[in-house]
Design an enzyme around this catalytic site. Structure first.
Site, mmCIF file in Angstrom:
data_model
loop_
_atom_site.group_PDB
_atom_site.id
_atom_site.type_symbol
_atom_site.label_atom_id
_atom_site.label_comp_id
_atom_site.label_asym_id
_atom_site.label_seq_id
_atom_site.Cartn_x
_atom_site.Cartn_y
_atom_site.Cartn_z
ATOM 1 N N ASP A 1 0.775 -1.268 -0.069
ATOM 2 C CA ASP A 1 0.102 -0.027 0.007
ATOM 3 C C ASP A 1 0.681 1.188 -0.079
ATOM 4 O O ASP A 1 1.907 1.080 0.712
ATOM 5 C CB ASP A 1 -0.835 0.077 1.137
ATOM 6 C CG ASP A 1 -2.247 -0.772 1.342
ATOM 7 O OD1 ASP A 1 -2.063 -1.911 0.418
ATOM 8 O OD2 ASP A 1 -2.857 -0.868 1.994
ATOM 9 N N HIS B 1 4.826 -7.490 -0.219
ATOM 10 C CA HIS B 1 4.554 -8.702 -0.697
ATOM 11 C C HIS B 1 5.139 -8.824 -2.197
ATOM 12 O O HIS B 1 5.660 -7.949 -2.937
ATOM 13 C CB HIS B 1 3.048 -8.899 -0.926
ATOM 14 C CG HIS B 1 2.132 -8.860 0.306
ATOM 15 N ND1 HIS B 1 1.566 -9.920 0.865
ATOM 16 C CD2 HIS B 1 2.066 -8.085 1.086
ATOM 17 C CE1 HIS B 1 0.953 -9.798 1.891
ATOM 18 N NE2 HIS B 1 1.259 -8.380 2.188
ATOM 19 N N SER C 1 8.128 3.738 5.331
ATOM 20 C CA SER C 1 9.165 3.905 4.485
ATOM 21 C C SER C 1 8.827 3.869 3.037
ATOM 22 O O SER C 1 7.939 4.246 2.468
ATOM 23 C CB SER C 1 10.253 2.950 4.504
ATOM 24 O OG SER C 1 11.570 3.125 4.286
#
Length: 282
Positions: free
Chosen positions: A86, A143, A246
């Protein structure tokens, strides 16, 4: 506050020590008292969160939360690249003359990003890149963007400048100076893909699911090694996580992908969302 003062302040902060200290504070049991305020301040959607708030033992535990499987559907198709996180697209485009854009008037080289690994850098020159910024409100698990084998990783110790707009605008070659943990993926559909996880101020560490590599360790040294067994990971499988906000940078070899329409700078992304497809004719 003038730019020179801001630039000087950013460079003088004891970033790594501050980040390790923050990691300890957010991991403490006492920090769980801040979870409700954190949720309210950042307007976090609790309907997607895996567990009830009362089950999180600390702020760090909540920050690295998993989501319900149905909350982030993975775009299907062997020829589809998905967002690994995200976040918000901060920069994207072609790796022209071996350089990537950081911000207006600021560039850095792919070789610098990869720790002067010229052999790997050569693979990506003329290819495509995308930089995705994760804010404190975002889901912070990382992911797989494609199906592929995990070939090797590189840990690059460095500074921990903030990676928000303040850092991007005031620190030259920011992403090539901050600590990085790079995972190299060998994909049948897309060739070699580099997934660069960039550390930042207050990121306690970056963790990976395939081994013990981590960032922000005292007296850290550069490490580059093969990943044991070179395991096959399917698209969407969890690869690691940040322990605070980050940035992730994806690198693709030349001629491999075409960006999905609507993917552009400033666009918000969900993990699993379609980013690109295999270039026609390959």
């Amino acid at each position: 506050m003038n730019k020179r003062f801001i630039r000087g302040l950013i460079h003088r902060l004891p970033q790594n020590t501050m980040s390790r200290t923050m990691g300890k504070i957010t991991a403490s049991r006492l920090s769980r008292l801040a979870i409700h305020r954190y949720v309210k301040h950042y307007r976090i959607d609790l309907s997607a969160v895996e567990k009830p708030l009362k089950e999180y033992r600390s702020l760090k535990d909540f920050f690295t939360r998993r989501l319900k499987p149905e909350a982030r559907p993975i775009a299907q198709g062997a020829d589809v690249v998905v967002s690994p996180v995200d976040g918000t697209v901060s920069q994207m485009g072609k790796i022209a003359q071996g350089t990537l854009f950081q911000a207006k008037g600021k560039v850095y080289s792919v070789a610098e990003l990869l720790g002067d690994d010229n052999e790997m850098a050569a693979r990506f020159c003329g290819g495509q890149f995308i930089t995705i910024y994760l804010s404190p409100r975002d889901y912070h698990r990382i992911h797989m963007p494609v199906d592929g084998r995990l070939e090797r990783y590189t840990y690059l110790p460095g500074r921990l400048y903030p990676v928000n707009q303040l850092g991007v605008e005031h620190v030259e070659k920011l992403f090539a100076r901050n600590e990085r943990l790079i995972t190299y993926i060998d994909s049948q559909q897309f060739g070699h893909v580099a997934l660069v996880k960039v550390g930042a101020l207050f990121v306690g560490s970056v963790k990976v699911a395939y081994g013990t590599a981590t960032t922000n360790v005292r007296n850290g040294r550069q490490i580059s090694d093969a990943i044991a067994g070179k395991p096959q990971y399917e698209k969407g499988r969890e690869l690691g996580w940040f322990e605070f906000g980050s940035t992730v940078i994806l690198l693709f070899e030349p001629g491999r992908i075409e960006w999905t329409e609507g993917i552009k700078e400033g666009r918000s992304l969900f993990m699993g969302q379609r980013l690109a497809t295999k270039r026609a004719g390959l």
